[in-house]
Design a protein around this motif. Structure first.
Motif, PDB file in Angstrom:
ATOM      1  N   ASP A   1      -7.021  -4.893  -7.817  1.00 30.85           N
ATOM      2  CA  ASP A   1      -7.913  -4.381  -8.857  1.00 30.85           C
ATOM      3  C   ASP A   1      -7.304  -3.187  -9.582  1.00 30.85           C
ATOM      4  O   ASP A   1      -8.007  -2.304 -10.068  1.00 30.85           O
ATOM      5  CB  ASP A   1      -9.276  -4.006  -8.261  1.00 30.85           C
ATOM      6  N   LYS A   2      -5.971  -3.181  -9.662  1.00 33.75           N
ATOM      7  CA  LYS A   2      -5.250  -2.075 -10.276  1.00 33.75           C
ATOM      8  C   LYS A   2      -4.071  -2.598 -11.092  1.00 33.75           C
ATOM      9  O   LYS A   2      -3.702  -3.773 -10.993  1.00 33.75           O
ATOM     10  CB  LYS A   2      -4.752  -1.109  -9.201  1.00 33.75           C
ATOM     11  N   ILE A   3      -3.484  -1.705 -11.855  1.00 31.00           N
ATOM     12  CA  ILE A   3      -2.231  -2.000 -12.558  1.00 31.00           C
ATOM     13  C   ILE A   3      -1.158  -1.139 -11.909  1.00 31.00           C
ATOM     14  O   ILE A   3      -1.174   0.091 -12.030  1.00 31.00           O
ATOM     15  CB  ILE A   3      -2.338  -1.693 -14.062  1.00 31.00           C
ATOM     16  N   ARG A   4      -0.268  -1.790 -11.183  1.00 32.18           N
ATOM     17  CA  ARG A   4       0.751  -1.062 -10.427  1.00 32.18           C
ATOM     18  C   ARG A   4       2.148  -1.551 -10.789  1.00 32.18           C
ATOM     19  O   ARG A   4       2.328  -2.667 -11.268  1.00 32.18           O
ATOM     20  CB  ARG A   4       0.491  -1.192  -8.921  1.00 32.18           C
TER      21      ARG A   4
ATOM     22  N   ASN B   1      10.504  -4.254 -11.887  1.00 31.41           N
ATOM     23  CA  ASN B   1      10.546  -5.706 -11.743  1.00 31.41           C
ATOM     24  C   ASN B   1       9.287  -6.331 -12.354  1.00 31.41           C
ATOM     25  O   ASN B   1       9.364  -7.292 -13.114  1.00 31.41           O
ATOM     26  CB  ASN B   1      10.650  -6.080 -10.261  1.00 31.41           C
ATOM     27  N   LYS B   2       8.123  -5.774 -12.007  1.00 31.82           N
ATOM     28  CA  LYS B   2       6.884  -6.311 -12.570  1.00 31.82           C
ATOM     29  C   LYS B   2       5.798  -5.257 -12.558  1.00 31.82           C
ATOM     30  O   LYS B   2       5.865  -4.253 -11.834  1.00 31.82           O
ATOM     31  CB  LYS B   2       6.436  -7.565 -11.842  1.00 31.82           C
ATOM     32  N   ILE B   3       4.775  -5.512 -13.393  1.00 32.67           N
ATOM     33  CA  ILE B   3       3.595  -4.657 -13.505  1.00 32.67           C
ATOM     34  C   ILE B   3       2.375  -5.546 -13.291  1.00 32.67           C
ATOM     35  O   ILE B   3       2.173  -6.529 -13.996  1.00 32.67           O
ATOM     36  CB  ILE B   3       3.513  -3.992 -14.888  1.00 32.67           C
ATOM     37  N   GLY B   4       1.561  -5.237 -12.308  1.00 36.24           N
ATOM     38  CA  GLY B   4       0.394  -6.074 -12.014  1.00 36.24           C
ATOM     39  C   GLY B   4      -0.443  -5.422 -10.922  1.00 36.24           C
ATOM     40  O   GLY B   4      -0.144  -4.315 -10.486  1.00 36.24           O
ATOM     41  N   HIS B   5      -1.511  -6.104 -10.484  1.00 39.64           N
ATOM     42  CA  HIS B   5      -1.784  -7.528 -10.634  1.00 39.64           C
ATOM     43  C   HIS B   5      -3.123  -7.787 -11.312  1.00 39.64           C
ATOM     44  O   HIS B   5      -3.654  -8.883 -11.235  1.00 39.64           O
ATOM     45  CB  HIS B   5      -1.777  -8.195  -9.254  1.00 39.64           C
ATOM     46  N   ALA B   6      -3.682  -6.753 -11.959  1.00 42.81           N
ATOM     47  CA  ALA B   6      -4.978  -6.916 -12.626  1.00 42.81           C
ATOM     48  C   ALA B   6      -4.877  -6.537 -14.099  1.00 42.81           C
ATOM     49  O   ALA B   6      -5.753  -5.876 -14.644  1.00 42.81           O
ATOM     50  CB  ALA B   6      -6.047  -6.088 -11.926  1.00 42.81           C
ATOM     51  N   LEU B   7      -3.821  -6.984 -14.746  1.00 50.03           N
ATOM     52  CA  LEU B   7      -3.643  -6.669 -16.164  1.00 50.03           C
ATOM     53  C   LEU B   7      -4.756  -7.269 -17.016  1.00 50.03           C
ATOM     54  O   LEU B   7      -5.304  -6.608 -17.907  1.00 50.03           O
ATOM     55  CB  LEU B   7      -2.294  -7.193 -16.665  1.00 50.03           C
ATOM     56  N   ALA B   8      -5.088  -8.529 -16.786  1.00 52.07           N
ATOM     57  CA  ALA B   8      -6.070  -9.203 -17.641  1.00 52.07           C
ATOM     58  C   ALA B   8      -7.447  -8.535 -17.594  1.00 52.07           C
ATOM     59  O   ALA B   8      -8.076  -8.352 -18.643  1.00 52.07           O
ATOM     60  CB  ALA B   8      -6.175 -10.682 -17.280  1.00 52.07           C
ATOM     61  N   PRO B   9      -7.960  -8.149 -16.433  1.00 55.33           N
ATOM     62  CA  PRO B   9      -9.260  -7.476 -16.433  1.00 55.33           C
ATOM     63  C   PRO B   9      -9.216  -6.043 -16.957  1.00 55.33           C
ATOM     64  O   PRO B   9     -10.198  -5.578 -17.546  1.00 55.33           O
ATOM     65  CB  PRO B   9      -9.675  -7.488 -14.953  1.00 55.33           C
ATOM     66  N   LEU B  10      -8.092  -5.323 -16.750  1.00 59.50           N
ATOM     67  CA  LEU B  10      -8.085  -3.884 -16.959  1.00 59.50           C
ATOM     68  C   LEU B  10      -7.398  -3.419 -18.236  1.00 59.50           C
ATOM     69  O   LEU B  10      -7.727  -2.339 -18.742  1.00 59.50           O
ATOM     70  CB  LEU B  10      -7.411  -3.195 -15.763  1.00 59.50           C
ATOM     71  N   ASN B  11      -6.443  -4.164 -18.742  1.00 59.21           N
ATOM     72  CA  ASN B  11      -5.729  -3.734 -19.937  1.00 59.21           C
ATOM     73  C   ASN B  11      -6.347  -4.390 -21.172  1.00 59.21           C
ATOM     74  O   ASN B  11      -6.433  -5.626 -21.238  1.00 59.21           O
ATOM     75  CB  ASN B  11      -4.248  -4.100 -19.821  1.00 59.21           C
TER      76      ASN B  11
ATOM     77  N   GLN C   1      -3.992 -12.595 -10.442  1.00 61.32           N
ATOM     78  CA  GLN C   1      -2.574 -12.245 -10.450  1.00 61.32           C
ATOM     79  C   GLN C   1      -2.001 -12.246 -11.882  1.00 61.32           C
ATOM     80  O   GLN C   1      -1.082 -12.996 -12.201  1.00 61.32           O
ATOM     81  CB  GLN C   1      -1.764 -13.173  -9.541  1.00 61.32           C
ATOM     82  N   SER C   2      -2.558 -11.404 -12.721  1.00 61.09           N
ATOM     83  CA  SER C   2      -2.032 -11.247 -14.078  1.00 61.09           C
ATOM     84  C   SER C   2      -1.019 -10.107 -14.084  1.00 61.09           C
ATOM     85  O   SER C   2      -1.294  -9.019 -13.561  1.00 61.09           O
ATOM     86  CB  SER C   2      -3.168 -10.972 -15.061  1.00 61.09           C
ATOM     87  N   MET C   3       0.147 -10.348 -14.683  1.00 57.88           N
ATOM     88  CA  MET C   3       1.233  -9.374 -14.554  1.00 57.88           C
ATOM     89  C   MET C   3       2.303  -9.574 -15.614  1.00 57.88           C
ATOM     90  O   MET C   3       2.428 -10.651 -16.211  1.00 57.88           O
ATOM     91  CB  MET C   3       1.860  -9.486 -13.160  1.00 57.88           C
ATOM     92  N   ILE C   4       3.067  -8.531 -15.837  1.00 57.40           N
ATOM     93  CA  ILE C   4       4.284  -8.577 -16.641  1.00 57.40           C
ATOM     94  C   ILE C   4       5.455  -8.692 -15.680  1.00 57.40           C
ATOM     95  O   ILE C   4       5.527  -7.964 -14.689  1.00 57.40           O
ATOM     96  CB  ILE C   4       4.435  -7.297 -17.485  1.00 57.40           C
TER      97      ILE C   4
ATOM     98  N   GLU D   1     -16.640  -5.250  -6.665  1.00 58.92           N
ATOM     99  CA  GLU D   1     -16.680  -4.650  -7.989  1.00 58.92           C
ATOM    100  C   GLU D   1     -15.838  -5.422  -8.992  1.00 58.92           C
ATOM    101  O   GLU D   1     -16.132  -5.408 -10.195  1.00 58.92           O
ATOM    102  CB  GLU D   1     -16.194  -3.197  -7.922  1.00 58.92           C
ATOM    103  N   MET D   2     -14.792  -6.087  -8.523  1.00 59.87           N
ATOM    104  CA  MET D   2     -13.936  -6.840  -9.414  1.00 59.87           C
ATOM    105  C   MET D   2     -13.614  -8.208  -8.820  1.00 59.87           C
ATOM    106  O   MET D   2     -12.532  -8.443  -8.266  1.00 59.87           O
ATOM    107  CB  MET D   2     -12.636  -6.095  -9.731  1.00 59.87           C
ATOM    108  N   PRO D   3     -14.531  -9.154  -8.909  1.00 52.50           N
ATOM    109  CA  PRO D   3     -14.222 -10.534  -8.502  1.00 52.50           C
ATOM    110  C   PRO D   3     -13.252 -11.156  -9.503  1.00 52.50           C
ATOM    111  O   PRO D   3     -13.052 -10.623 -10.605  1.00 52.50           O
ATOM    112  CB  PRO D   3     -15.585 -11.218  -8.553  1.00 52.50           C
ATOM    113  N   PHE D   4     -12.645 -12.252  -9.115  1.00 58.22           N
ATOM    114  CA  PHE D   4     -11.759 -12.932 -10.042  1.00 58.22           C
ATOM    115  C   PHE D   4     -12.584 -13.446 -11.231  1.00 58.22           C
ATOM    116  O   PHE D   4     -13.509 -14.244 -11.044  1.00 58.22           O
ATOM    117  CB  PHE D   4     -11.044 -14.105  -9.370  1.00 58.22           C
TER     118      PHE D   4
END
Length: 299
Positions: free
Chosen positions: A72-75, A103-113, A143-146, A290-293
């Motif tokens: 539930d974060k962007i890490r 390497n990557k940025i994720g894993h909650a990009l779609a809900p949070l960004n 699992q939304s990510m760059i 708080e953040m279901p898929f």
């Protein structure tokens, strides 16, 4: 109005992947690329646990709390080769700039960004695509990510299928992989083994280990695959231009090589699973109350 033609659906069912050129407009693609670059530039090393993203090629998988708590974060996860080895007298240090180390940025990009949310969860074309595919009654996004494939240090992704890592019972994962930059045979484009989704069995799953971290465990009642996928004939490279969306069946075998070139290979990807399928607490990536898929079709 349908997004996919009957010919595209036939190709999807036959090959287990589908390349849709110009799915996103050049303006939308540029907006996502600009946002990805902004996120990279904003990365600060201070306070970061130096978590790298590892694969079997590196001798294991990442499994620390920073990784497991990214649902539930962007890490930010570092490229293994961007760090010097830690010793008893010297901690690991970056060998490249912080922006180039990711390497990557994720894993909650779609809900949070807001940018990636607009082009995923709030995108009518994506919702229609899920309807046209017909793989899910209730497609849920996770699992939304760059993924970056940094120049000269971007590492390989070994042969795998996505349902092993996003396991449901029955298996239901579908990947949506979006090229934000030119993806070539020189900078690490995807390769597929067409039709392998018809014979590959999801016989292992990637889970949280009881003692901490992550591991693979057998799926009860499913015989392991005996095929040596890497040695099979028929692999197809899939270079694509920006704005292309590649659909990836959860059982199809795919991989990508390292990036020895001077060109980055930034992509955005998210996955869909069947919301009615069983997704249990052993999976490494967990939703929260708080953040279901989020559902693509229920708003």
């Amino acid at each position: 109005m349908s997004v996919l033609s009957p010919e595209q659906l036939q190709r999807w069912r036959q090959d287990g992947y589908l390349i849709i050129t110009d799915f996103y407009t050049s303006e939308d693609t540029q907006e996502m690329l600009n946002e990805a670059r902004r996120l990279l530039k904003e990365f600060k090393l201070e306070g970061h646990p130096l978590t790298t993203f590892k694969t079997e090629v590196d001798g294991g998988h990442v499994g620390d709390d920073y990784f497991l708590g990214s649902n539930d974060k962007i890490r930010y996860f570092l490229e293994t080769s961007s760090l010097s080895p830690a010793t008893q007298t010297s901690p690991a240090k970056l060998l490249v700039s912080p922006e180039r180390s990711i390497n990557k940025i994720g894993h909650a990009l779609a809900p949070l960004n807001p940018v990636f949310r607009r082009h995923t969860l709030e995108c009518a074309k994506i919702s229609q695509l899920a309807i046209d595919l017909g793989e899910h009654d209730d497609p849920r996004v996770l699992q939304s990510m760059i993924i970056c494939k940094q120049p000269r240090i971007g590492g390989p992704v070994p042969t795998h299928n996505d349902s092993t890592f996003l396991y449901t019972d029955p298996p239901s994962a579908v990947g949506a992989w979006v090229a934000l930059e030119e993806c070539t045979t020189q900078n690490g484009c995807l390769s597929f083994l067409p039709g392998s989704h018809k014979t590959a069995r999801i016989s292992t799953r990637f889970v949280r280990a009881p003692e901490g971290g992550t591991t693979f465990e057998p799926v009860p009642g499913v015989e392991p695959n005996e095929e040596k996928w890497d040695e099979m004939d028929g692999w197809v490279e899939a270079p694509v231009r920006p704005g292309t969306l590649v659909l990836i069946h959860g059982s199809v075998m795919h991989r990508s090589p390292p990036n020895p070139s001077d060109s980055s290979r930034l992509i955005y990807t998210f996955h869909m699973i069947e919301g009615k399928a069983k997704y249990d607490e052993r999976n490494w990536l967990q939703p929260t109350r708080e953040m279901p898929f989020p559902s693509l079709l229920r708003g």
